[in-house]
Motif scaffolding. Structure first.
Motif, PDB file in Angstrom:
ATOM      1  N   GLY A  63      28.544   0.842  65.739  1.00 30.86           N
ATOM      2  CA  GLY A  63      28.069   1.516  66.946  1.00 30.86           C
ATOM      3  C   GLY A  63      27.069   2.599  66.589  1.00 30.86           C
ATOM      4  O   GLY A  63      26.893   2.942  65.416  1.00 30.86           O
ATOM      5  N   ILE A  64      26.410   3.154  67.597  1.00 28.45           N
ATOM      6  CA  ILE A  64      25.425   4.199  67.341  1.00 28.45           C
ATOM      7  C   ILE A  64      26.116   5.534  67.097  1.00 28.45           C
ATOM      8  O   ILE A  64      27.340   5.648  67.210  1.00 28.45           O
ATOM      9  CB  ILE A  64      24.407   4.318  68.504  1.00 28.45           C
ATOM     10  N   GLY A  76      32.130   7.702  68.984  1.00 26.47           N
ATOM     11  CA  GLY A  76      33.552   7.884  68.711  1.00 26.47           C
ATOM     12  C   GLY A  76      34.153   6.847  67.795  1.00 26.47           C
ATOM     13  O   GLY A  76      35.342   6.537  67.884  1.00 26.47           O
ATOM     14  N   LYS A  77      33.352   6.323  66.856  1.00 26.63           N
ATOM     15  CA  LYS A  77      33.867   5.286  65.940  1.00 26.63           C
ATOM     16  C   LYS A  77      35.007   5.802  65.071  1.00 26.63           C
ATOM     17  O   LYS A  77      36.049   5.168  64.952  1.00 26.63           O
ATOM     18  CB  LYS A  77      32.730   4.769  65.042  1.00 26.63           C
ATOM     19  N   THR A  78      34.784   6.945  64.420  1.00 26.40           N
ATOM     20  CA  THR A  78      35.789   7.462  63.488  1.00 26.40           C
ATOM     21  C   THR A  78      37.080   7.802  64.219  1.00 26.40           C
ATOM     22  O   THR A  78      38.188   7.512  63.739  1.00 26.40           O
ATOM     23  CB  THR A  78      35.251   8.694  62.745  1.00 26.40           C
ATOM     24  N   THR A  79      36.961   8.394  65.401  1.00 25.61           N
ATOM     25  CA  THR A  79      38.146   8.717  66.193  1.00 25.61           C
ATOM     26  C   THR A  79      38.866   7.445  66.631  1.00 25.61           C
ATOM     27  O   THR A  79      40.103   7.387  66.624  1.00 25.61           O
ATOM     28  CB  THR A  79      37.746   9.541  67.431  1.00 25.61           C
ATOM     29  N   ILE A 127      37.309  -0.482  58.742  1.00 28.96           N
ATOM     30  CA  ILE A 127      36.123  -0.021  58.013  1.00 28.96           C
ATOM     31  C   ILE A 127      35.214   0.773  58.938  1.00 28.96           C
ATOM     32  O   ILE A 127      34.681   0.245  59.928  1.00 28.96           O
ATOM     33  CB  ILE A 127      35.355  -1.214  57.413  1.00 28.96           C
ATOM     34  N   ASP A 128      35.027   2.047  58.625  1.00 28.54           N
ATOM     35  CA  ASP A 128      34.103   2.902  59.361  1.00 28.54           C
ATOM     36  C   ASP A 128      32.685   2.654  58.852  1.00 28.54           C
ATOM     37  O   ASP A 128      32.488   2.299  57.679  1.00 28.54           O
ATOM     38  CB  ASP A 128      34.488   4.372  59.149  1.00 28.54           C
ATOM     39  N   THR A 129      31.704   2.822  59.728  1.00 28.75           N
ATOM     40  CA  THR A 129      30.304   2.699  59.310  1.00 28.75           C
ATOM     41  C   THR A 129      29.499   3.829  59.931  1.00 28.75           C
ATOM     42  O   THR A 129      29.904   4.424  60.927  1.00 28.75           O
ATOM     43  CB  THR A 129      29.692   1.348  59.769  1.00 28.75           C
ATOM     44  N   ALA A 130      28.366   4.114  59.321  1.00 29.55           N
ATOM     45  CA  ALA A 130      27.502   5.173  59.849  1.00 29.55           C
ATOM     46  C   ALA A 130      26.911   4.748  61.180  1.00 29.55           C
ATOM     47  O   ALA A 130      26.560   3.578  61.372  1.00 29.55           O
ATOM     48  CB  ALA A 130      26.376   5.487  58.860  1.00 29.55           C
ATOM     49  N   GLY A 131      26.786   5.699  62.096  1.00 25.39           N
ATOM     50  CA  GLY A 131      26.147   5.425  63.372  1.00 25.39           C
ATOM     51  C   GLY A 131      24.676   5.144  63.158  1.00 25.39           C
ATOM     52  O   GLY A 131      24.013   5.786  62.350  1.00 25.39           O
ATOM     53  N   ARG A 132      24.156   4.181  63.866  1.00 27.75           N
ATOM     54  CA  ARG A 132      22.756   3.827  63.682  1.00 27.75           C
ATOM     55  C   ARG A 132      22.189   3.350  65.018  1.00 27.75           C
ATOM     56  O   ARG A 132      22.892   2.755  65.820  1.00 27.75           O
ATOM     57  CB  ARG A 132      22.585   2.735  62.630  1.00 27.75           C
ATOM     58  N   LEU A 133      20.952   3.669  65.233  1.00 25.69           N
ATOM     59  CA  LEU A 133      20.294   3.184  66.438  1.00 25.69           C
ATOM     60  C   LEU A 133      20.147   1.679  66.344  1.00 25.69           C
ATOM     61  O   LEU A 133      19.729   1.147  65.312  1.00 25.69           O
ATOM     62  CB  LEU A 133      18.922   3.833  66.605  1.00 25.69           C
ATOM     63  N   VAL A 140      31.864  -0.105  69.243  1.00 20.52           N
ATOM     64  CA  VAL A 140      32.296   1.033  70.055  1.00 20.52           C
ATOM     65  C   VAL A 140      31.115   1.490  70.915  1.00 20.52           C
ATOM     66  O   VAL A 140      30.020   1.740  70.400  1.00 20.52           O
ATOM     67  CB  VAL A 140      32.803   2.193  69.178  1.00 20.52           C
ATOM     68  N   LEU A 141      31.343   1.585  72.218  1.00 20.39           N
ATOM     69  CA  LEU A 141      30.304   1.979  73.165  1.00 20.39           C
ATOM     70  C   LEU A 141      30.745   3.225  73.927  1.00 20.39           C
ATOM     71  O   LEU A 141      31.915   3.364  74.287  1.00 20.39           O
ATOM     72  CB  LEU A 141      30.029   0.857  74.170  1.00 20.39           C
ATOM     73  N   ASP A 142      29.789   4.096  74.198  1.00 17.73           N
ATOM     74  CA  ASP A 142      30.020   5.300  74.988  1.00 17.73           C
ATOM     75  C   ASP A 142      29.850   4.939  76.459  1.00 17.73           C
ATOM     76  O   ASP A 142      28.750   4.611  76.901  1.00 17.73           O
ATOM     77  CB  ASP A 142      29.012   6.373  74.563  1.00 17.73           C
ATOM     78  N   GLY A 143      30.935   5.009  77.229  1.00 21.16           N
ATOM     79  CA  GLY A 143      30.899   4.613  78.629  1.00 21.16           C
ATOM     80  C   GLY A 143      29.988   5.457  79.492  1.00 21.16           C
ATOM     81  O   GLY A 143      29.568   5.017  80.571  1.00 21.16           O
ATOM     82  N   THR A 144      29.660   6.664  79.046  1.00 18.45           N
ATOM     83  CA  THR A 144      28.803   7.534  79.860  1.00 18.45           C
ATOM     84  C   THR A 144      27.339   7.100  79.809  1.00 18.45           C
ATOM     85  O   THR A 144      26.523   7.601  80.586  1.00 18.45           O
ATOM     86  CB  THR A 144      28.896   8.997  79.389  1.00 18.45           C
ATOM     87  N   LEU A 145      27.003   6.178  78.902  1.00 18.02           N
ATOM     88  CA  LEU A 145      25.606   5.784  78.737  1.00 18.02           C
ATOM     89  C   LEU A 145      25.163   4.709  79.731  1.00 18.02           C
ATOM     90  O   LEU A 145      23.982   4.374  79.793  1.00 18.02           O
ATOM     91  CB  LEU A 145      25.365   5.283  77.311  1.00 18.02           C
TER      92      LEU A 145
END
Length: 306
Positions: free
Chosen positions: A108-109, A113-116, A189-195, A226-231
């Motif tokens: 996800g970008i 909230g990926k890590t959480t 597995i966590d990954t860095a947020g990226r556009l 993981v997506l941010d619902g506010t977007l």
């Protein structure tokens, strides 16, 4: 507070906007101005143009036959029909039925909230007796490594990590080796947020996927976006790009609490045909739950509103 109540509270802004316009529409005669108001409120809630158009057509068809048609009931039925397609079995069932270790790649970008999400899932899996391993593949942010480490200590879950700035593919390789050696049930597995529009960053994710597959053919078994619902509609564009590049198998929608764009859940299911594994309406461990169409629609459009 029960989950349904938290969901209702989280969707309050979206619900109030939609219900207000539906009340203006009333029953029977379809006033053109009121119809435009309903259409605008649903689009502002990011329900999605296709669903909105179907609702208006259904409403017009039913009103031609039944003069006392209740618009809320019509919309309730349509949303249930759409959202049932987004339901899926709990991740635990996939894990228990799947290979061991079951590998979940979280993507996800930045800031969604990926890590959480990983921390909450790890806590949940541990409580259900699944031996879990965290892999801190977000080596770009020191805070992400530290955050996962804190959660690991809190939940008793081992964290495979390296220092900030390390090659994330190398960390993931170490994680896969450790997972097989320890014979764990599930690897998160966590990954860095990226556009999603940055080709070089997406290529890095593809490299991570190749390493996972090389160490365990068939893995990752779940690629969870993981997506941010506010977007709102931007979340749909992200999902499309990630899915085309990496083959997303499930979605987790976070931060739905307090947003006026909660209808995006409907648009995502309708347009992407991807299962929604999880939705979140808060920061607490219990605020990330399996997606259930009936609970979501009831929170958005209660059949017995107060």
């Amino acid at each position: 507070m029960k989950w349904v109540e938290r969901l209702q509270n989280g969707l309050a802004k979206t619900r109030q906007s939609v219900q207000k316009s539906l009340r203006r529409l009333g029953r029977g005669h379809l006033d053109p101005v009121a119809l435009e108001d309903v259409e605008a409120s649903l689009l502002e809630a990011d329900v999605g143009i296709h669903t909105v158009e179907r609702f208006l057509e259904m409403l017009k068809d039913k009103t031609r036959v039944f003069s006392g048609t209740d618009p809320t009931a019509v919309l309730h039925t349509l949303l249930m029909d759409v959202l049932r397609k987004g339901e899926t079995e709990p991740l635990e069932q996939l894990i228990r039925r799947g290979p061991r270790p079951f590998v979940v790649l979280i993507i996800g970008i930045n800031g969604v909230g990926k890590t959480t999400t990983i921390a909450k899932l790890g806590h949940r899996f541990s409580q259900q007796g699944l031996q879990t391993l965290f892999v801190a593949g977000d080596t770009f942010r020191a805070a992400a490594i530290e955050q996962l480490d804190i959660w690991g200590k809190r939940t008793g879950i081992e964290v495979i990590k390296q220092k900030q700035g390390s090659d994330p593919a190398a960390v993931v390789f170490d994680g896969m080796v450790a997972a097989k050696a320890r014979n764990v049930d599930v690897v998160l597995i966590d990954t860095a947020g990226r556009l999603h529009t940055k080709i070089n960053l997406m290529d890095e994710l593809k490299k991570i996927k190749r390493i996972i597959a090389r160490e365990m053919p068939g893995a990752p078994h779940e690629t969870l976006l993981v997506l941010d619902g506010t977007l709102g509609q931007n979340a749909i564009a992200q999902a499309q790009q990630f899915h085309e590049s990496l083959g997303v198998t499930g979605l987790a929608l976070t931060k739905l609490d307090g947003t006026s764009k909660g209808g995006v859940v409907v648009a995502i299911v309708d347009e992407l045909n991807l299962p929604i594994r999880l939705i979140g309406v808060g920061e607490g461990e219990a605020d990330l739950q399996d997606f259930k169409a009936s609970a979501f629609v009831e929170a958005l459009l209660p059949t017995d509103p107060p």
